[in-house]
Design a protein around this motif. Structure first.
Motif, PDB file in Angstrom:
ATOM      1  N   ALA A 141      -4.007   3.564   2.482  1.00  0.00           N
ATOM      2  CA  ALA A 141      -2.684   3.710   1.203  1.00  0.00           C
ATOM      3  C   ALA A 141      -2.686   2.390   0.591  1.00  0.00           C
ATOM      4  CB  ALA A 141      -2.040   3.748   2.409  1.00  0.00           C
ATOM      5  N   GLN A 142      -2.831   1.150   1.606  1.00  0.00           N
ATOM      6  CA  GLN A 142      -2.465  -0.118   0.576  1.00  0.00           C
ATOM      7  C   GLN A 142      -3.013  -0.399  -0.333  1.00  0.00           C
ATOM      8  OE1 GLN A 142       0.751  -1.521   0.492  1.00  0.00           O
ATOM      9  NE2 GLN A 142       1.366   0.036   2.791  1.00  0.00           N
ATOM     10  N   GLU A 143      -4.208   0.095  -0.219  1.00  0.00           N
ATOM     11  CA  GLU A 143      -5.549   0.147  -0.848  1.00  0.00           C
ATOM     12  C   GLU A 143      -6.009   0.568  -2.159  1.00  0.00           C
ATOM     13  OE1 GLU A 143      -9.620   0.064   1.666  1.00  0.00           O
ATOM     14  OE2 GLU A 143      -9.400  -1.705   2.072  1.00  0.00           O
ATOM     15  N   THR A 144      -5.431   1.816  -2.288  1.00  0.00           N
ATOM     16  CA  THR A 144      -4.447   2.417  -3.098  1.00  0.00           C
ATOM     17  C   THR A 144      -3.742   2.546  -4.270  1.00  0.00           C
ATOM     18  OG1 THR A 144      -6.100   4.514  -1.749  1.00  0.00           O
ATOM     19  CG2 THR A 144      -4.282   5.356  -3.603  1.00  0.00           C
ATOM     20  N   LEU A 145      -3.429   2.283  -3.201  1.00  0.00           N
ATOM     21  CA  LEU A 145      -1.024   1.488  -4.363  1.00  0.00           C
ATOM     22  C   LEU A 145      -1.991   0.535  -5.065  1.00  0.00           C
ATOM     23  CD1 LEU A 145       1.338   2.320  -1.719  1.00  0.00           C
ATOM     24  CD2 LEU A 145       0.590   3.348  -3.841  1.00  0.00           C
ATOM     25  N   MET A 146      -2.507  -0.417  -4.378  1.00  0.00           N
ATOM     26  CA  MET A 146      -2.718  -1.600  -5.413  1.00  0.00           C
ATOM     27  C   MET A 146      -3.625  -0.897  -6.438  1.00  0.00           C
ATOM     28  SD  MET A 146      -2.586  -4.895  -2.100  1.00  0.00           S
ATOM     29  CE  MET A 146      -4.146  -4.453  -1.626  1.00  0.00           C
ATOM     30  N   ALA A 147      -4.874  -0.369  -6.155  1.00  0.00           N
ATOM     31  CA  ALA A 147      -5.638   0.203  -7.472  1.00  0.00           C
ATOM     32  C   ALA A 147      -5.054   1.126  -8.236  1.00  0.00           C
ATOM     33  CB  ALA A 147      -6.863   0.324  -6.549  1.00  0.00           C
ATOM     34  N   GLN A 162      -3.148  -2.071 -10.547  1.00  0.00           N
ATOM     35  CA  GLN A 162      -3.311  -2.352 -11.420  1.00  0.00           C
ATOM     36  C   GLN A 162      -4.091  -1.628 -12.640  1.00  0.00           C
ATOM     37  OE1 GLN A 162      -7.074  -3.793  -8.579  1.00  0.00           O
ATOM     38  NE2 GLN A 162      -5.513  -5.297  -8.004  1.00  0.00           N
ATOM     39  N   ILE A 163      -4.070  -0.595 -12.321  1.00  0.00           N
ATOM     40  CA  ILE A 163      -4.596   0.676 -13.343  1.00  0.00           C
ATOM     41  C   ILE A 163      -3.386   0.353 -14.256  1.00  0.00           C
ATOM     42  CG2 ILE A 163      -6.671   0.990 -12.589  1.00  0.00           C
ATOM     43  CD1 ILE A 163      -5.527   3.490 -12.518  1.00  0.00           C
ATOM     44  N   GLY A 164      -2.414   0.204 -13.903  1.00  0.00           N
ATOM     45  CA  GLY A 164      -1.127   0.652 -15.012  1.00  0.00           C
ATOM     46  C   GLY A 164      -0.240   1.867 -14.641  1.00  0.00           C
ATOM     47  N   GLY A 165      -0.382   1.924 -13.680  1.00  0.00           N
ATOM     48  CA  GLY A 165      -0.475   4.366 -12.784  1.00  0.00           C
ATOM     49  C   GLY A 165       0.200   3.831 -12.070  1.00  0.00           C
ATOM     50  N   LEU A 166       1.299   2.593 -11.268  1.00  0.00           N
ATOM     51  CA  LEU A 166       2.421   2.178 -10.860  1.00  0.00           C
ATOM     52  C   LEU A 166       3.318   0.522 -11.257  1.00  0.00           C
ATOM     53  CD1 LEU A 166       1.058   3.103  -7.104  1.00  0.00           C
ATOM     54  CD2 LEU A 166       2.123   4.691  -8.683  1.00  0.00           C
ATOM     55  N   GLU A 167       4.383   1.160 -10.851  1.00  0.00           N
ATOM     56  CA  GLU A 167       5.202  -0.514 -11.228  1.00  0.00           C
ATOM     57  C   GLU A 167       4.679  -1.306  -9.469  1.00  0.00           C
ATOM     58  OE1 GLU A 167       7.587  -1.141 -13.454  1.00  0.00           O
ATOM     59  OE2 GLU A 167       6.879   0.490 -13.559  1.00  0.00           O
ATOM     60  N   PRO A 168       4.568  -2.375  -9.695  1.00  0.00           N
ATOM     61  CA  PRO A 168       4.399  -2.936  -8.781  1.00  0.00           C
ATOM     62  C   PRO A 168       5.210  -2.225  -6.947  1.00  0.00           C
ATOM     63  CG  PRO A 168       5.159  -4.601 -10.367  1.00  0.00           C
ATOM     64  CD  PRO A 168       5.418  -3.165 -10.793  1.00  0.00           C
TER      65      PRO A 168
END
Length: 84
Positions: A65-71, A74-80
C-alpha cells in the motif's frame, strides 16, 4: 487503464451489504467490500485494500500500500501522502 488506490479499512457494517468506511489519501469514504470479504467483515478492519470506483478490489499488505501510494505521488497522480 484502471488504477486502484490503497485505502485502510476503518470500520465495517454487520455484513457485506453495508458500506465500510475506508480512509483513502486522508479522506474517509464509503466502500463496498463484498468482493474481498471472505467471512466476518470485522476481520477487514485495519487491513489495506485497493479501491476502484467505490469497490475494494483486493486486500494488500501495508508495504505494498505504501509503495503504491508513493509511486502514484511520484507520477503526479496524488497529492503528497501523509504516512503514520
Amino acid at each position: 487503464m484502471c488504477i486502484g488506490i490503497p485505502g485502510k479499512v476503518l470500520s465495517v457494517g454487520e455484513d457485506i451489504h453495508q458500506m465500510a468506511e475506508v480512509e483513502v489519501c486522508g479522506v474517509k469514504r464509503g466502500v463496498n467490500i463484498a468482493l474481498v470479504c471472505e467471512g466476518d467483515p470485522a476481520g477487514l478492519v485495519g487491513q489495506w485494500v485497493l479501491v476502484h470506483v467505490g469497490f475494494a478490489m483486493s486486500v494488500i499488505d501495508e508495504v505494498e500500500a505504501q509503495e503504491t501510494l508513493m509511486a502514484l505521488e511520484q507520477i503526479g497522480g496524488l497529492e503528497p501522502v501523509q504516512t503514520n
